[in-house]
Each structure stands twice: as C-alpha cells, then as structure tokens.
Design a protein around this motif. Structure first.
Motif, PDB file in Angstrom:
ATOM      1  N   HIS A 276      37.103  49.299 101.855  1.00 13.81           N
ATOM      2  CA  HIS A 276      37.794  50.324 101.065  1.00 13.81           C
ATOM      3  C   HIS A 276      36.784  51.150 100.265  1.00 13.81           C
ATOM      4  O   HIS A 276      36.029  50.639  99.461  1.00 13.81           O
ATOM      5  CB  HIS A 276      38.775  49.651 100.105  1.00 13.81           C
ATOM      6  N   GLY A 277      36.770  52.406 100.506  1.00 13.53           N
ATOM      7  CA  GLY A 277      35.855  53.287  99.780  1.00 13.53           C
ATOM      8  C   GLY A 277      34.469  53.346 100.352  1.00 13.53           C
ATOM      9  O   GLY A 277      33.608  54.034  99.815  1.00 13.53           O
ATOM     10  N   ARG A 280      32.197  57.280 102.215  1.00 15.02           N
ATOM     11  CA  ARG A 280      32.172  58.295 101.164  1.00 15.02           C
ATOM     12  C   ARG A 280      32.131  59.696 101.726  1.00 15.02           C
ATOM     13  O   ARG A 280      32.377  60.666 101.028  1.00 15.02           O
ATOM     14  CB  ARG A 280      30.934  58.083 100.265  1.00 15.02           C
ATOM     15  N   PRO A 284      39.143  63.068 101.468  1.00 16.15           N
ATOM     16  CA  PRO A 284      40.435  62.433 101.265  1.00 16.15           C
ATOM     17  C   PRO A 284      41.564  63.450 101.367  1.00 16.15           C
ATOM     18  O   PRO A 284      41.417  64.612 101.008  1.00 16.15           O
ATOM     19  CB  PRO A 284      40.325  61.878  99.829  1.00 16.15           C
ATOM     20  N   THR A 323      45.180  61.174  95.693  1.00 11.49           N
ATOM     21  CA  THR A 323      44.899  60.558  96.982  1.00 11.49           C
ATOM     22  C   THR A 323      45.386  59.116  96.953  1.00 11.49           C
ATOM     23  O   THR A 323      45.805  58.595  95.918  1.00 11.49           O
ATOM     24  CB  THR A 323      43.396  60.573  97.287  1.00 11.49           C
ATOM     25  N   SER A 324      45.297  58.463  98.108  1.00  8.96           N
ATOM     26  CA  SER A 324      45.728  57.068  98.188  1.00  8.96           C
ATOM     27  C   SER A 324      44.844  56.155  97.344  1.00  8.96           C
ATOM     28  O   SER A 324      45.243  55.038  97.008  1.00  8.96           O
ATOM     29  CB  SER A 324      45.705  56.606  99.643  1.00  8.96           C
ATOM     30  N   GLU A 325      43.648  56.617  96.994  1.00 11.08           N
ATOM     31  CA  GLU A 325      42.735  55.778  96.214  1.00 11.08           C
ATOM     32  C   GLU A 325      43.304  55.487  94.832  1.00 11.08           C
ATOM     33  O   GLU A 325      43.105  54.401  94.282  1.00 11.08           O
ATOM     34  CB  GLU A 325      41.369  56.453  96.097  1.00 11.08           C
ATOM     35  N   GLN A 328      45.961  52.868  95.341  1.00 11.58           N
ATOM     36  CA  GLN A 328      45.314  51.585  95.605  1.00 11.58           C
ATOM     37  C   GLN A 328      44.773  50.971  94.309  1.00 11.58           C
ATOM     38  O   GLN A 328      44.879  49.756  94.095  1.00 11.58           O
ATOM     39  CB  GLN A 328      44.188  51.761  96.627  1.00 11.58           C
ATOM     40  N   SER A 329      44.199  51.800  93.436  1.00  7.87           N
ATOM     41  CA  SER A 329      43.671  51.294  92.166  1.00  7.87           C
ATOM     42  C   SER A 329      44.792  50.752  91.289  1.00  7.87           C
ATOM     43  O   SER A 329      44.662  49.676  90.686  1.00  7.87           O
ATOM     44  CB  SER A 329      42.921  52.415  91.435  1.00  7.87           C
ATOM     45  N   PHE A 401      36.100  53.877  90.837  1.00  9.22           N
ATOM     46  CA  PHE A 401      36.978  55.019  91.096  1.00  9.22           C
ATOM     47  C   PHE A 401      37.132  55.859  89.841  1.00  9.22           C
ATOM     48  O   PHE A 401      37.039  57.090  89.874  1.00  9.22           O
ATOM     49  CB  PHE A 401      38.337  54.517  91.578  1.00  9.22           C
TER      50      PHE A 401
END
Length: 431
Positions: A276-277, A280, A284, A323-325, A328-329, A401
């Motif tokens: 995940h991540g 880079r 995104p 974004t999905s990040e 997810q966080s 993040f």
C-alpha cells in the motif's frame, strides 16, 4: 472548500510575501501622514514657527491620495510589488525633499527620515532597486544642501527657532527615525526566523518521506517475491482440501487444509498492506466527496462488526477532492480503535473544521497507553498487538500520509482512559 495542487505553492508563497510587504508599506505611510500632520500643527500653533503651509498641504495631499490608490489596488498590484514599492518610496523621497524645502531645508532636523526610506528599501526591495532609491535620497539631501538658505523659502529659520528648540527637534527626529528603523529590522529578523523554521520543517519532512520511500521499496520487493510462492501454496492447499474431502475424508486433515488456506489469505492481506502506497509514481484517482459521504464510504469499507460500532458525528458540510488513501487511513484508525477495546463499546468518529484544518477524530474506550508506548506509536514495525496480529505499519502509513499532505497525526491517550487519534489535514491540500 477549495483545494489546490502542490506545484503553485512556491508562487503562492511569493505572492503572500509581496502582499504583506505592500500592507506594511501602506500602514507605514498612513502613520507617516498622521505624524506629519501632528508635526505641522505642533510647529504652527504651539511653537509658533512660520511655515509655508500651501506647499506642505500639497505634499500631504499627494501622500493621502497615493495611499488611497494603493489601498484600492494593492491586491491587483501584488505581482508587480517590487516596482510598486520602488515607485512609492521614490515618491516619498521626492515629497519629503519638497516638504523639507518648504520648512527649513537642510536645517530641518527631520532630514534624518531619509535614512528610514533607505532602510525600508533595503528590506523590501532587491539590491539594485534599493541602490537606486538610496541614490535618490542622497540627491534629495544634496539638493537641500546646495540650495542653502534659499530652501527655507524666504523664512528666516534662525530667527524663528532657538538653538535649544532646534536640538529638541533633532532629538525627536532621531527617536522617530530610530524607532521606525528598529521596527523594520525586527520585521526582517522575524521573517528570517520564520523561513529558517520552515526550512527545518521541510528537511524533517523530506527525511521522513525518504524513510517512507525506502520502506515502500522494500515492501514492494517483498510483496513481489512472496506473491508467486503464495500462489503455488494456495493452489496446492486447494487440491489438498479437495483430495481430503473426496478420498481421505479425515476431519483433521480437512481442518489443516482449511487452516492453510486461511493463513494464505492472511499473508495476502499483509502483502497488500506492505504494498500500500509503494507505487508513488501512479496518479491517484480523485473524486469530490462531502465529509458525510466520506464517512459513508468508510463505513462501507469496514468489516460489519467494526461498522456496527461506529458512532459518527459530522460537524462540517465541506466537499473535498479525496482519494482512497484517505479512506484507507481512516479505516486503519477505526480498526485499531475497535481492536483496542475488546468490550465492544462504540467507537466515536467526529469530523470538524477548525481554522485552516479539517480534522478526523477517532476515539475509543480501550486501556489507553503509557508515556513509553505513546512515544513510539507511529514507528514502523512497532505494535502493541499480540505477536502475529499486527505488523506495526498501520499508524506509520497514516502518519506518512498526513505528512505528505501537509497535515499531522495527533494522539491523546492515558492508561485507563482510552485513546483519541486525530488526523488533521490542511483545507488547502488535495487529499
């Protein structure tokens, strides 16, 4: 809520500095105008010094009108700030020279204000333009010196002012000039300190990002190396389960095969988290979501047991490009909060705006953490979970993040009082 990309940030910072310089100049010119009016009134009505009032009024009017013009267009003139500042300082030097000419010439103690204009130019302008302004100031003083007694405009200054009064005027002029110069030098020092602090913070963020990049590269390599053997084991375990079910019919063997499949799925989950991540370079995909929609998306992505425990309070109606990040966080924070409280109490999630920050607050009623544990939370591969139940990467990824997007991850936890994790993101950052 408006969101901006990262590329124009340098240009935006430069515009902000130019705008601040124009505001400082305008503020100083209004103060100077009030001071000039007070000085003329004091000289005329209390000290009884004869002055050529029409000429002084012309200078005051020019200053007031130019101030009004700068006040109206200072936002529009930001991009041309150095030229505007040079023009206004040059106008001030010319106006000062004219007003001194009509009020005593070179004998006027307020000739020391030439030094103030030179100092302002040195602080606000590039070197070449500051030199031009200095030459203009030298020329103005030289003109007063060259005209001599003629600059008094037929006013016999020596007969109207005693030597003691002249020295008192010099003292006042010295105090005012020194005070103004000290203010501007102090402003310069404050700006230097601010830039130095910003540079230190940038270096710290760069070190963290480099650390994250090295770990991400390692994670991508591990995920790539483990993907093939795990796929082989998954196929073999499926065949073993089918064979056991049809031929061996041993419950113990069947349970072992299913256990292998379960552990393989767990390994794949870990690999996904490692990866995940890691990429880079990928761009995104962003979409505009309201804070309430983000919470709905979060609830939908959680396991049913965790989603049922959420108590969500949304105190803002903002819409952001996310974004999905981010999801997810927030998923990681909620998951950790649920696992920290084994008694099943509700996990409170609060979303609110405070000044320039958009905050996501996740609070649990677990056992909390002591000082030693709190100091290490967010370190890679540090976890408080039992062995085999966590890798210590979740909060590290959340913290990175937040750092990459100009925000921060804050924690408030004490033994026996649960834990509150707050993800703060600047409202001007696209997340």
């Amino acid at each position: 809520m408006s969101m901006t990309d990262r590329e124009p940030r340098t240009e935006s910072t430069s515009d902000e500095a130019a705008s601040e310089s124009l505001r400082w100049l305008l503020r100083l010119r209004w103060i100077a105008l009030v001071g000039q009016l007070a000085t003329i009134a004091l000289s005329k009505f209390f000290v009884s010094i004869e002055l050529w009032v029409p000429g002084l009024v012309i200078g005051l009017t020019a200053t007031a009108l130019s101030n009004l013009l700068l006040h109206c267009y200072k936002t529009t003139w930001v991009r041309a700030a150095p030229r505007i500042i040079l023009f206004y300082l040059a106008l001030d030097v010319v106006t000062l020279t004219a007003m001194l000419y009509w009020s005593g010439g070179v004998h006027n103690p307020f000739t020391s204000f030439y030094l103030l204009h030179i100092t302002i130019a040195a602080v606000l302008l590039p070197r070449s333009r500051a030199v031009l302004l200095s030459l203009l100031a030298f020329g103005g003083f030289g003109l007063l010196y060259a005209t001599g007694e003629q600059s008094c405009h037929a006013i016999p200054l020596s007969s109207g002012i005693s030597q003691e009064a002249h020295f008192q005027g010099m003292l006042v002029a010295f105090i005012l000039t020194g005070t103004c110069i000290a203010l501007f030098v102090g402003r310069l020092q404050a700006e230097l300190r601010r830039h130095a602090d910003a540079l230190i913070q940038s270096r710290l963020r760069l070190a963290e990002v480099e650390h994250f990049s090295s770990l991400a590269t390692l994670a991508a390599g591990v995920a790539h190396e483990l993907a093939t053997p795990l796929g082989t084991i998954a196929i073999a375990s499926r065949e073993l389960e089918n064979t056991t079910r049809t031929q061996c019919q041993s419950l113990a063997c069947l349970e072992d095969a299913r256990l292998i499949r379960t552990e393989i799925d767990r390994c794949r989950t870990i690999i996904d988290r490692l990866g995940h991540g890691a990429d880079r370079g990928a761009v995104p995909v962003t979409e505009a979501l309201s804070a309430a929609a983000i919470m709905d998306r979060l609830r939908a992505n959680l396991p049913p047991a965790h989603a049922a425990r959420l108590s969500i309070v949304v105190e803002t109606t903002c819409t952001i490009h996310t974004t999905s990040e981010l999801i997810q966080s927030l998923n990681t924070l909620v998951k950790n909060a649920c696992e920290a409280d084994s008694e099943g109490h509700p996990v409170e999630v609060r979303v609110y705006e405070q000044k320039e920050w958009l905050s996501f607050e996740v609070r649990d009623r677990g056992a909390g953490m002591d000082d030693a544990t709190r100091s290490r939370v967010g370190e890679p591969f540090f976890t408080t979970k039992p062995q085999g139940q966590g890798m210590g990467l979740g909060l590290f990824l959340v913290r990175m993040f937040a750092t990459r997007n100009g925000g921060r991850l804050e924690m408030d936890s004490h033994p026996g009082k649960g834990c509150c994790m707050t993800l703060r993101l600047p409202t001007t950052t696209r997340v």
